[in-house]
Scaffold this motif. Structure first.
Motif, PDB file in Angstrom:
ATOM      1  N   LEU A  37     -11.221  21.124 -50.320  1.00  0.00           N
ATOM      2  CA  LEU A  37     -11.923  22.389 -50.477  1.00  0.00           C
ATOM      3  C   LEU A  37     -11.025  23.596 -50.225  1.00  0.00           C
ATOM      4  CD1 LEU A  37     -15.282  21.539 -48.718  1.00  0.00           C
ATOM      5  CD2 LEU A  37     -14.839  21.675 -51.155  1.00  0.00           C
ATOM      6  N   THR A  40     -11.362  27.329 -51.990  1.00  0.00           N
ATOM      7  CA  THR A  40     -12.685  27.550 -52.575  1.00  0.00           C
ATOM      8  C   THR A  40     -13.490  28.570 -51.787  1.00  0.00           C
ATOM      9  OG1 THR A  40     -13.590  25.701 -51.350  1.00  0.00           O
ATOM     10  CG2 THR A  40     -12.795  25.244 -53.573  1.00  0.00           C
ATOM     11  N   ASN A  41     -12.865  29.242 -50.828  1.00  0.00           N
ATOM     12  CA  ASN A  41     -13.590  30.244 -50.048  1.00  0.00           C
ATOM     13  C   ASN A  41     -14.081  31.375 -50.937  1.00  0.00           C
ATOM     14  OD1 ASN A  41     -13.273  28.868 -47.673  1.00  0.00           O
ATOM     15  ND2 ASN A  41     -11.378  29.913 -47.144  1.00  0.00           N
ATOM     16  N   VAL A  43     -14.968  31.169 -54.029  1.00  0.00           N
ATOM     17  CA  VAL A  43     -16.103  30.689 -54.812  1.00  0.00           C
ATOM     18  C   VAL A  43     -17.376  30.755 -53.981  1.00  0.00           C
ATOM     19  CG1 VAL A  43     -17.063  28.674 -55.975  1.00  0.00           C
ATOM     20  CG2 VAL A  43     -14.643  29.217 -56.242  1.00  0.00           C
ATOM     21  N   PHE A  44     -17.308  30.304 -52.726  1.00  0.00           N
ATOM     22  CA  PHE A  44     -18.484  30.367 -51.861  1.00  0.00           C
ATOM     23  C   PHE A  44     -18.874  31.805 -51.560  1.00  0.00           C
ATOM     24  CE2 PHE A  44     -17.047  26.041 -50.441  1.00  0.00           C
ATOM     25  CZ  PHE A  44     -18.088  25.369 -51.065  1.00  0.00           C
ATOM     26  N   PHE A  45     -17.903  32.673 -51.367  1.00  0.00           N
ATOM     27  CA  PHE A  45     -18.184  34.081 -51.081  1.00  0.00           C
ATOM     28  C   PHE A  45     -18.885  34.736 -52.268  1.00  0.00           C
ATOM     29  CE2 PHE A  45     -16.747  38.555 -51.127  1.00  0.00           C
ATOM     30  CZ  PHE A  45     -17.349  38.972 -49.947  1.00  0.00           C
ATOM     31  N   GLY A  47     -20.481  33.225 -54.679  1.00  0.00           N
ATOM     32  CA  GLY A  47     -21.786  32.586 -54.852  1.00  0.00           C
ATOM     33  C   GLY A  47     -22.816  33.151 -53.897  1.00  0.00           C
ATOM     34  N   GLY A  48     -22.399  33.455 -52.679  1.00  0.00           N
ATOM     35  CA  GLY A  48     -23.310  34.065 -51.715  1.00  0.00           C
ATOM     36  C   GLY A  48     -23.732  35.461 -52.131  1.00  0.00           C
TER      37      GLY A  48
END
Length: 69
Positions: A37, A40-41, A43-45, A47-48
């Motif tokens: 992972l 991928t920070n 991507v998560f940020f 997405g949030g």
């Protein structure tokens, strides 16, 4: 007198435990496999952020009119 001895023993235990723990040296091993992972920070940020914006836009606003009129 016994309470005093118990208190002294407890105090000595509290004082000696960190000193005994610091005397032990532990060797750490390097990580052999890195995480899948990594990176991928973002991507998560993003997405949030998308989830928050979608919630603000899609959730209905409440009317201030009373139900029983």
């Amino acid at each position: 007198m016994t309470r005093f001895l118990i208190a002294v023993a407890a105090a000595l235990g509290l004082v000696s435990a960190p000193m005994a723990a610091s005397a032990v040296e532990r060797q750490s091993k390097p990580a052999t496999h890195s995480s899948n992972l990594a990176g991928t920070n973002a991507v998560f940020f993003l997405g949030g952020i998308v989830a928050v914006v979608a919630a603000v836009l899609l959730l209905p606003e409440e009317d201030d009119t009373p139900v029983s009129a």
